[in-house]
Scaffold this motif. Structure first.
Motif, short mmCIF file in Angstrom:
data_model
loop_
_atom_site.label_atom_id
_atom_site.label_comp_id
_atom_site.label_asym_id
_atom_site.label_seq_id
_atom_site.Cartn_x
_atom_site.Cartn_y
_atom_site.Cartn_z
N SER A 148 -50.80 -22.05 37.63
CA SER A 148 -51.56 -20.87 37.21
C SER A 148 -51.41 -20.55 35.72
O SER A 148 -51.90 -19.51 35.26
N ASP A 149 -50.77 -21.43 34.95
CA ASP A 149 -50.47 -21.13 33.55
C ASP A 149 -51.42 -21.79 32.56
O ASP A 149 -51.08 -21.96 31.38
N SER A 150 -52.60 -22.16 33.00
CA SER A 150 -53.59 -22.78 32.13
C SER A 150 -54.56 -21.73 31.60
O SER A 150 -54.97 -20.82 32.34
N ILE A 151 -54.94 -21.84 30.31
CA ILE A 151 -55.91 -20.89 29.75
C ILE A 151 -56.96 -21.64 28.93
O ILE A 151 -56.77 -22.80 28.55
N GLN A 152 -58.06 -20.95 28.64
CA GLN A 152 -59.15 -21.52 27.86
C GLN A 152 -58.63 -22.04 26.52
O GLN A 152 -57.85 -21.38 25.85
N GLY A 153 -59.08 -23.24 26.14
CA GLY A 153 -58.68 -23.85 24.88
C GLY A 153 -57.56 -24.86 25.02
O GLY A 153 -57.27 -25.61 24.08
N ARG A 159 -57.86 -19.87 37.32
CA ARG A 159 -59.18 -19.28 37.16
C ARG A 159 -59.81 -19.71 35.84
O ARG A 159 -60.18 -18.89 35.00
N VAL A 160 -59.94 -21.03 35.70
CA VAL A 160 -60.55 -21.61 34.50
C VAL A 160 -61.48 -22.74 34.90
O VAL A 160 -61.45 -23.23 36.04
N VAL A 162 -59.64 -27.36 28.68
CA VAL A 162 -59.97 -26.18 29.48
C VAL A 162 -61.09 -25.47 28.73
O VAL A 162 -60.88 -24.94 27.64
N SER A 163 -62.28 -25.48 29.31
CA SER A 163 -63.47 -25.09 28.56
C SER A 163 -63.83 -23.61 28.66
O SER A 163 -64.53 -23.09 27.79
N ALA A 164 -63.38 -22.94 29.71
CA ALA A 164 -63.77 -21.53 29.86
C ALA A 164 -62.91 -20.85 30.92
O ALA A 164 -62.31 -21.50 31.77
N ALA A 165 -62.89 -19.52 30.84
CA ALA A 165 -62.34 -18.75 31.95
C ALA A 165 -63.37 -18.78 33.08
O ALA A 165 -64.58 -18.80 32.83
N ASP A 166 -62.89 -18.79 34.31
CA ASP A 166 -63.81 -18.94 35.45
C ASP A 166 -63.14 -18.35 36.69
O ASP A 166 -62.12 -18.88 37.16
N PRO A 167 -63.66 -17.27 37.25
CA PRO A 167 -63.01 -16.64 38.40
C PRO A 167 -62.96 -17.54 39.63
O PRO A 167 -62.12 -17.35 40.50
N VAL A 168 -63.86 -18.53 39.70
CA VAL A 168 -63.88 -19.46 40.84
C VAL A 168 -62.92 -20.62 40.61
O VAL A 168 -62.16 -21.02 41.49
N GLY A 169 -62.94 -21.18 39.41
CA GLY A 169 -62.14 -22.34 39.10
C GLY A 169 -62.88 -23.62 39.45
O GLY A 169 -63.03 -23.94 40.63
N ARG A 170 -63.38 -24.34 38.43
CA ARG A 170 -64.16 -25.55 38.67
C ARG A 170 -63.72 -26.66 37.72
O ARG A 170 -63.10 -26.39 36.68
#
Length: 321
Positions: A145-150, A225-226, A291-299
């Motif tokens: 769960s520690d991944s973020i955009q960028g 959620r990214v 990691v290209s974007a925040a995403d509530p679904v996760g794709r």
């Protein structure tokens, strides 16, 4: 041989972990530590997770423990202890059972792991349940769960080799360096040293590749959620992987299981430190996406050269198919 004689034949005579107070011999083991404790358990069933067709008893034990150690590596933990519960059918010979534990022992000795307990019962099919325990420095366990955009997405080693090894074992033909692929299937090398030396990294998401990188990337994307984008031409494969058909290469590198490599994400600022640790531990590491974007679904998307990006579904190798 009765149960107690068998246990006596496989138990350790000396122990490596200084934190151990009591090992095999009482109702439970006892250890004491000031570090964070990480634990995991997996169960392996004959003709579901392994078979005598492709593995001897030694390899069954070795790979079963390797799978659990890889889970510890994905958490950034150093292995310390393991417990084994085994269901034994009557058709398995005593020497075969001893070889299973010899396979575990050979790998455990590499990490100074101590066998501290378990159970043996009779049953209709061979089943091995292994519980492992390891240590991390306080608050240094690594989470999906520690991944973020960028973030940069990376992977250790090469992809698809284990499934290629299984293919070599079950499809007799003339292959280039078949022993390499067979060994990657039977005796994988968990990335413990690499992951345990990443303590100075501020933020790091990790996952071990047990079900294929498509599945593991989706697990990180969902937990964090990214949206993760993998680049097809950056996915690393071994030198002679191209001897197999393009369809099999594609399937195995994305969805093949049991490579037990690590994939992860890290900030661009700390990527050089990851590469430094990889070089220090003689670990191959490759940048394979972002990691290209925040995403509530996760794709997870796969970017292909000259082709439209496709969604990588959360599917991969499964023992139940």
């Amino acid at each position: 041989m009765d149960e107690f004689s068998f246990i006596d034949s496989i138990k350790q005579k000396t122990y490596s972990q200084s934190s151990l107070i009591k090992g095999i011999g009482d109702d439970a083991a006892v250890f004491r530590t000031s570090m964070d404790i990480v634990t995991a358990v997996d169960t392996f069933v004959e003709n579901v997770h392994f078979s005598k067709e492709t593995m001897n008893s030694f390899h069954v034990g070795y790979r079963a423990l390797a799978a659990n150690i890889s889970d510890l590596a994905a958490m950034g933990a150093v292995p310390a202890f393991y417990l084994v519960s085994i269901v034994i059918p009557k058709e398995w010979e005593q020497e075969e059972l001893v070889q299973i534990f010899d396979g575990m022992k050979q790998l455990a000795e590499q990490y100074k792991m101590d066998l501290i307990g378990g159970d043996t019962v009779s049953g209709k099919e061979l089943s091995i349940s292994i519980t492992v325990m390891g240590y991390t420095m306080k608050d240094k366990s690594r989470f999906r769960s520690d991944s973020i955009q960028g973030d940069i997405v990376f992977v250790t080693g090469t992809l698809g080799d284990s499934q290629a090894g299984f293919h070599v074992l079950t499809n007799r033909d003339n292959y280039i360096e078949p022993a390499y692929f067979v060994n990657k299937h039977r005796m994988p090398s968990p990335r413990v040293e690499f992951s345990s030396k990443l303590n100075n990294i501020t933020r790091l998401a990790l996952n071990d590749i047990s079900d294929g990188i498509a599945s593991e990337a989706n697990e990180i994307a969902e937990a964090s959620r990214v949206t993760i984008t993998l680049v097809d031409e950056l996915l690393p494969t071994s030198t002679n992987f191209n001897q197999f058909s393009l369809d099999l290469q594609y399937k195995w590198k994305l969805y093949g299981g049991e490579d037990f490599e690590l994939m992860g994400t890290v900030s661009k600022e700390e990527w050089n430190e990851v590469k430094r640790i990889a070089e220090l531990t003689n670990t191959m590491v490759s940048e394979i996406g972002y990691v290209s974007a925040a995403d509530p679904v996760g794709r997870v998307f796969l970017k292909q050269n000259h082709n439209k990006d496709i969604i990588l579904e959360k599917k991969g190798y499964t023992h139940l198919k």
